[in-house]
Design a protein around this motif. Structure first.
Motif, PDB file in Angstrom:
ATOM      1  N   ALA A  51       3.083   9.753  -6.221  1.00 19.38           N
ATOM      2  CA  ALA A  51       3.233  10.251  -7.518  1.00 19.38           C
ATOM      3  C   ALA A  51       3.159   9.217  -8.564  1.00 19.38           C
ATOM      4  O   ALA A  51       2.579   9.494  -9.650  1.00 19.38           O
ATOM      5  CB  ALA A  51       4.389  11.192  -7.467  1.00 19.38           C
ATOM      6  N   LEU A  52       3.859   8.090  -8.312  1.00 24.57           N
ATOM      7  CA  LEU A  52       4.010   7.127  -9.275  1.00 24.57           C
ATOM      8  C   LEU A  52       2.416   6.426  -9.492  1.00 24.57           C
ATOM      9  O   LEU A  52       1.913   6.224 -10.618  1.00 24.57           O
ATOM     10  CB  LEU A  52       4.797   5.849  -8.867  1.00 24.57           C
ATOM     11  CG  LEU A  52       6.412   6.399  -8.875  1.00 24.57           C
ATOM     12  CD1 LEU A  52       7.059   5.085  -8.647  1.00 24.57           C
ATOM     13  CD2 LEU A  52       6.885   7.352 -10.081  1.00 24.57           C
ATOM     14  N   ALA A  75       8.953   1.048  -5.553  1.00 28.73           N
ATOM     15  CA  ALA A  75       8.692   1.564  -6.690  1.00 28.73           C
ATOM     16  C   ALA A  75       8.102   0.589  -7.869  1.00 28.73           C
ATOM     17  O   ALA A  75       7.451   0.996  -8.866  1.00 28.73           O
ATOM     18  CB  ALA A  75       9.814   2.275  -7.107  1.00 28.73           C
ATOM     19  N   ALA A  76       8.686  -0.810  -7.582  1.00 32.88           N
ATOM     20  CA  ALA A  76       8.508  -1.681  -8.667  1.00 32.88           C
ATOM     21  C   ALA A  76       6.993  -1.947  -8.906  1.00 32.88           C
ATOM     22  O   ALA A  76       6.448  -2.127  -9.936  1.00 32.88           O
ATOM     23  CB  ALA A  76       9.079  -2.792  -8.416  1.00 32.88           C
ATOM     24  N   GLU A  77       6.072  -1.696  -7.952  1.00 29.38           N
ATOM     25  CA  GLU A  77       4.557  -1.971  -8.242  1.00 29.38           C
ATOM     26  C   GLU A  77       3.895  -1.146  -9.302  1.00 29.38           C
ATOM     27  O   GLU A  77       3.092  -1.360  -9.678  1.00 29.38           O
ATOM     28  CB  GLU A  77       3.825  -1.718  -6.751  1.00 29.38           C
ATOM     29  CG  GLU A  77       2.456  -2.095  -6.957  1.00 29.38           C
ATOM     30  CD  GLU A  77       1.865  -1.878  -5.587  1.00 29.38           C
ATOM     31  OE1 GLU A  77       0.492  -1.940  -5.452  1.00 29.38           O
ATOM     32  OE2 GLU A  77       2.342  -1.383  -4.519  1.00 29.38           O
ATOM     33  N   TYR A 124      12.765   5.238   0.778  1.00 26.21           N
ATOM     34  CA  TYR A 124      11.657   5.413  -0.253  1.00 26.21           C
ATOM     35  C   TYR A 124      10.628   6.529   0.176  1.00 26.21           C
ATOM     36  O   TYR A 124       9.766   6.107   1.191  1.00 26.21           O
ATOM     37  CB  TYR A 124      10.808   4.180  -0.773  1.00 26.21           C
ATOM     38  CG  TYR A 124      11.811   2.992  -1.035  1.00 26.21           C
ATOM     39  CD1 TYR A 124      12.615   2.879  -2.177  1.00 26.21           C
ATOM     40  CD2 TYR A 124      11.846   1.819  -0.023  1.00 26.21           C
ATOM     41  CE1 TYR A 124      13.534   1.808  -2.205  1.00 26.21           C
ATOM     42  CE2 TYR A 124      12.770   1.007  -0.351  1.00 26.21           C
ATOM     43  CZ  TYR A 124      13.595   0.973  -1.312  1.00 26.21           C
ATOM     44  OH  TYR A 124      14.444  -0.198  -1.615  1.00 26.21           O
ATOM     45  N   PRO A 125      10.539   7.740  -0.424  1.00 27.81           N
ATOM     46  CA  PRO A 125       9.531   8.746   0.068  1.00 27.81           C
ATOM     47  C   PRO A 125       8.139   8.276  -0.475  1.00 27.81           C
ATOM     48  O   PRO A 125       7.955   7.922  -1.450  1.00 27.81           O
ATOM     49  CB  PRO A 125      10.218  10.097  -0.699  1.00 27.81           C
ATOM     50  CG  PRO A 125      11.343   9.820  -1.123  1.00 27.81           C
ATOM     51  CD  PRO A 125      11.492   8.198  -1.224  1.00 27.81           C
ATOM     52  N   ARG A 126       7.282   8.467   0.578  1.00 35.53           N
ATOM     53  CA  ARG A 126       5.950   8.009   0.344  1.00 35.53           C
ATOM     54  C   ARG A 126       5.269   8.964  -0.763  1.00 35.53           C
ATOM     55  O   ARG A 126       4.514   8.512  -1.436  1.00 35.53           O
ATOM     56  CB  ARG A 126       4.948   8.312   1.529  1.00 35.53           C
ATOM     57  CG  ARG A 126       3.689   7.842   1.597  1.00 35.53           C
ATOM     58  CD  ARG A 126       2.834   7.885   3.049  1.00 35.53           C
ATOM     59  NE  ARG A 126       3.708   7.576   4.131  1.00 35.53           N
ATOM     60  CZ  ARG A 126       3.510   6.211   4.191  1.00 35.53           C
ATOM     61  NH1 ARG A 126       2.781   5.325   3.699  1.00 35.53           N
ATOM     62  NH2 ARG A 126       4.136   5.511   5.397  1.00 35.53           N
ATOM     63  N   GLU A 127       5.837  10.227  -0.669  1.00 32.88           N
ATOM     64  CA  GLU A 127       5.111  11.170  -1.760  1.00 32.88           C
ATOM     65  C   GLU A 127       5.667  10.658  -3.249  1.00 32.88           C
ATOM     66  O   GLU A 127       4.751  10.881  -4.286  1.00 32.88           O
ATOM     67  CB  GLU A 127       5.595  12.483  -1.544  1.00 32.88           C
ATOM     68  CG  GLU A 127       5.024  13.258  -0.313  1.00 32.88           C
ATOM     69  CD  GLU A 127       5.287  14.787  -0.089  1.00 32.88           C
ATOM     70  OE1 GLU A 127       4.582  15.553  -0.138  1.00 32.88           O
ATOM     71  OE2 GLU A 127       6.653  14.835   0.057  1.00 32.88           O
TER      72      GLU A 127
END
Length: 284
Positions: free
Chosen positions: A200-201, A222-224, A193-196
């Motif tokens: 962005a999310l 990403a679910a957060e 999972y890219p930190r960027e």
């Protein structure tokens, strides 16, 4: 009936539980090591997830257990109680490449079962169809999937913007999309999972945009940040991951976008076909 795989049985422990980012890392590690999860010590789990040992204890308590030993006993029970997944009917396990492809078939079967309930995909299609413009985020390994989705989405949506590069330009393009009226973002976020992408999310949610995330697991980082999480398993049998199920899910989401505004989608498709015929774009 095919027995439920250990990964799915371990994953069921976390459904409906709100986990912190650190706890999601622990959950993801347990899912990745489902077959042996019930025999790992708290220290070993902490090392796998790269967290502190007290975090593992707090994670177990967040799931409703007195501590990690109780969770480990439960992990042993659910893994031992489900039985093994039988070999494919087509024959023996085969070589490494055959096993990898068969694992992708299993991932697609799992996705098909998940799509029996169309609620989340339908809701995602409605959110994304209404967004003008429609930004599509995909960094690093997810960039080709974002581009593939956007190529077809542009045939039915008037303004699709691919966000496939990081750095300061990513924040600029995200702000520009929001200023232009974007109300929702489709994010494809895959391991590693890219930190960027996660940043962005976070920025998209802070700006008031709804986030639909296609990712590999309901407990991925990403679910957060996502209002709607659409999981599709990633194949990890070869040196590099296989993304067959996430790509299929992305196209299912595009179908939902078309279904959310069928008249507009049909009109734009007809206009494209007329243009393609006039310019002789295709030979067949």
């Amino acid at each position: 009936m095919t027995p439920v795989a250990p990964t799915d049985r371990v994953l069921d422990l976390f459904h409906g539980v709100r986990l912190t980012p650190t706890q999601r890392r622990i959950a993801h590690s347990l899912v990745q090591h489902a077959a042996s999860a019930g025999y790992l010590s708290a220290a070993e789990v902490a090392e796998l997830a790269r967290v502190s040992q007290p975090s593992v204890t707090r994670f177990a308590m967040a799931l409703g257990y007195d501590g990690y030993p109780a969770l480990r006993r439960r992990l042993r029970e659910i893994v031992a109680g489900g039985g093994a997944v039988p070999a494919p009917a087509s024959g023996p396990a085969g070589n490494e490449l055959q096993r990898a492809v068969r694992a992708e078939v299993d991932n697609l079967h799992q996705l098909a079962e998940q799509l029996a309930d169309l609620g989340r995909v339908t809701a995602a299609g409605e959110l994304l169809a209404a967004s003008r413009p429609l930004p599509v985020l995909g960094l690093r390994a997810a960039a080709p999937l974002a581009a593939y989705f956007a190529y077809f989405a542009a045939k039915v949506h008037p303004d699709v913007r691919v966000l496939d590069t990081g750095g300061s330009l990513l924040a600029d393009r995200l702000e520009q999309a929001r200023a232009a009226g974007a109300s929702a973002l489709l994010a494809i976020v895959l391991p590693r999972y890219p930190r960027e992408a996660l940043d962005a999310l976070r920025e998209a949610r802070a700006a008031g945009m709804s986030v639909v995330a296609i990712t590999d697991s309901p407990v991925s980082p990403a679910a957060e940040y996502a209002e709607i999480v659409l999981p599709a398993a990633v194949g990890a049998q070869l040196v590099f991951d296989l993304h067959t199920a996430p790509m299929a899910l992305a196209m299912a989401v595009l179908q939902a976008i078309c279904d959310a505004a069928p008249a507009d989608a049909q009109r734009r498709l007809e206009e494209f076909e007329q243009s393609a015929t006039r310019r002789q774009l295709f030979v067949g």
